[in-house]
Motif scaffolding. Sequence first.
Motif, PDB file in Angstrom:
ATOM      1  N   HIS B 102       0.859  -1.174   0.000  1.00  0.00           N
ATOM      2  CA  HIS B 102       0.000   0.000   0.000  1.00  0.00           C
ATOM      3  C   HIS B 102       0.905   1.236   0.000  1.00  0.00           C
ATOM      4  O   HIS B 102       1.963   1.238   0.636  1.00  0.00           O
ATOM      5  N   ALA B 103       0.466   2.255  -0.689  1.00  0.00           N
ATOM      6  CA  ALA B 103       1.233   3.506  -0.708  1.00  0.00           C
ATOM      7  C   ALA B 103       0.270   4.663  -0.926  1.00  0.00           C
ATOM      8  O   ALA B 103      -0.874   4.470  -1.354  1.00  0.00           O
ATOM      9  N   ASP B 104       0.754   5.841  -0.627  1.00  0.00           N
ATOM     10  CA  ASP B 104      -0.108   7.018  -0.724  1.00  0.00           C
ATOM     11  C   ASP B 104       0.782   8.237  -0.905  1.00  0.00           C
ATOM     12  O   ASP B 104       1.889   8.286  -0.382  1.00  0.00           O
ATOM     13  N   ARG B 105       0.288   9.215  -1.661  1.00  0.00           N
ATOM     14  CA  ARG B 105       0.995  10.483  -1.735  1.00  0.00           C
ATOM     15  C   ARG B 105       0.363  11.399  -0.668  1.00  0.00           C
ATOM     16  O   ARG B 105      -0.845  11.624  -0.664  1.00  0.00           O
ATOM     17  N   LEU B 106       1.184  11.873   0.247  1.00  0.00           N
ATOM     18  CA  LEU B 106       0.685  12.724   1.332  1.00  0.00           C
ATOM     19  C   LEU B 106       1.094  14.170   1.070  1.00  0.00           C
ATOM     20  O   LEU B 106       2.285  14.499   1.036  1.00  0.00           O
ATOM     21  N   VAL B 120       4.391   7.924   0.452  1.00  0.00           N
ATOM     22  CA  VAL B 120       4.516   7.177   1.707  1.00  0.00           C
ATOM     23  C   VAL B 120       4.284   5.688   1.430  1.00  0.00           C
ATOM     24  O   VAL B 120       3.299   5.322   0.789  1.00  0.00           O
ATOM     25  N   PHE B 122       3.492   2.022   3.125  1.00  0.00           N
ATOM     26  CA  PHE B 122       2.892   1.532   4.362  1.00  0.00           C
ATOM     27  C   PHE B 122       3.752   0.437   4.989  1.00  0.00           C
ATOM     28  O   PHE B 122       4.336  -0.384   4.286  1.00  0.00           O
ATOM     29  N   LEU B 141       8.695   9.545   9.231  1.00  0.00           N
ATOM     30  CA  LEU B 141       7.687   8.523   9.512  1.00  0.00           C
ATOM     31  C   LEU B 141       6.362   9.231   9.753  1.00  0.00           C
ATOM     32  O   LEU B 141       6.309  10.228  10.478  1.00  0.00           O
ATOM     33  N   VAL B 142       5.311   8.714   9.155  1.00  0.00           N
ATOM     34  CA  VAL B 142       3.992   9.341   9.275  1.00  0.00           C
ATOM     35  C   VAL B 142       2.972   8.263   9.655  1.00  0.00           C
ATOM     36  O   VAL B 142       3.310   7.097   9.831  1.00  0.00           O
ATOM     37  N   ILE B 143       1.739   8.698   9.788  1.00  0.00           N
ATOM     38  CA  ILE B 143       0.652   7.770  10.131  1.00  0.00           C
ATOM     39  C   ILE B 143      -0.015   7.303   8.830  1.00  0.00           C
ATOM     40  O   ILE B 143      -0.318   8.126   7.966  1.00  0.00           O
ATOM     41  N   ALA B 144      -0.242   6.014   8.723  1.00  0.00           N
ATOM     42  CA  ALA B 144      -0.860   5.457   7.508  1.00  0.00           C
ATOM     43  C   ALA B 144      -2.043   4.576   7.904  1.00  0.00           C
ATOM     44  O   ALA B 144      -1.954   3.805   8.864  1.00  0.00           O
ATOM     45  N   GLY B 177       2.470  -0.100  -5.398  1.00  0.00           N
ATOM     46  CA  GLY B 177       1.323   0.539  -4.747  1.00  0.00           C
ATOM     47  C   GLY B 177       0.864   1.799  -5.460  1.00  0.00           C
ATOM     48  O   GLY B 177       1.442   2.228  -6.466  1.00  0.00           O
ATOM     49  N   CYS B 178      -0.199   2.385  -4.911  1.00  0.00           N
ATOM     50  CA  CYS B 178      -0.807   3.575  -5.506  1.00  0.00           C
ATOM     51  C   CYS B 178       0.122   4.791  -5.434  1.00  0.00           C
ATOM     52  O   CYS B 178       0.861   4.955  -4.459  1.00  0.00           O
TER      53      CYS B 178
END
Lengths: 246, 255
Positions: B102-106, B120, B122, B141-144, B177-178
Amino acid sequence: MLRTFAASVILAALAVLALSPGTAQALPPAGTDDVQVNAQAHVTSRLGQETIYVSGPATIERGDPYMDGGVEVVDMEILSMDLSGSSVTGSVAISQGASTPSIGELRSNQSGQSWPATPSFDLYVQITAPASPNPTITLHNDVPISVETIFQGSPLSITTWPPSGTPWEADIASCVPLLPTNPMDACITSMSFTISGTPSGVGGFSELSGVSATDSGPGWPVALMATLGAFVLGGVAWSAKRVVAR
Amino acid sequence: MPTWLRIAIIIALVVTLPIVALVLVLVRGNGDGEEEDDGVLSAAIVDQLSVTVPNQSFADSAKSMLEEAGYTVDYYPGNVVTVEFYRQLPYHAYDLILFRSHADRLEATDEAGNPFDQVVLFTSEPYTEMKYQNEQSAHDLVIARYERGGEPFFGVAAGFIEELEDGFDGAQIVMMGCEGMLNETMGAAFVERGAQSYISWNKTVSATHTDAATETLLGHLLDGSEPNEAVAQTMSEVGPDPEYDSVLLAYPATE
């Protein structure tokens, strides 16, 4: 005269629109939804406790909207569910319960207005999990797992169906026992999931943490200087004492 | 042996042993020593998605393709993908790493008003404020979360990869991931740390499509195609994600 007539027509049209509940966006008519489900369930048993992640397709059947208690309602039923995932002990599968249907509804929040609405389901599931001495055990629940859309602990109304990405959570006071009780004493203590009408993306939601920079003190070699010094002095004292004793 | 000599030896031992231990710890780098690159091709399949969207047939197929091409393959299921796992990953000196994650652009603004815009990855490590506080405050490090309001996990931002002590030494990185290439931060971070290339999606992608496309991509990479060429060939064969219209991109792009 013409102006007055035109204004009257416009006002009448606006009034009709305002007084026609849900004509623009009614609750959905009868049909079926093929959705993708991503779920997590926290399960306790004699083997310990674990959060199990499962995903897969489900099919929901909807009836036509009807009026009940002055608001619009759509009855729904989960026709099938084929979720799979892995646990510490092996593969886990969750499907629609064999004996009791999972019934739900989509209910408008207020009279005269289709949306927002609140969805809910009472889930009856069948869980196939690894076991011993048989390779698998099939468990089910007799107490319904009541689920609704929730965000940050509060019920969340929706404005479209299916509510892609909206979190659902089970309202479980302590646990929902999985039967037969023996040999595992398994029990679902929490469950949450999302559904989407299209295949789920492999993304998610991220955010910055609120942790700010703090001085956590010196690094370990410096922090241990006092201990190291005491150790050295102790060694010296012990050696000297032994020498003097001789 | 004279008494003074005994005392001197004991003092010398007491003082020098902790220093020797300290030096050994610093030299060995807190745990796993770096594996020597012995010329044998090696690859890793980091299957963080296996906890939420398992696809054993993809893992088996990718492993088989890599082994047929002469790679030794390590498979990591999702439950071992923690912050420390990412920290130690460079020490294995893999030549190719598939992140099925899983991944995300924050894109956000922190409490001090500083803009943040990074990709980011996961982890499966549950989030807590109490761990890795310095890296959290630096936003490495962030919250996912898998869903809004869902259980929080640690997410590894591009800044974390940039700060790794060791590098990826010419490795090819495929991040399945995304949004891994919605911006270039993660690609730039891996390349900054020595990776040869980084390939990922420019938008959201479904598990079904990324698994299918990655198998095709892997075939081209293993046939010797350059990353940009392999991406172009893959896209012409499998097309964009039918639901999200995302496409694979390589970093760095060909001039």
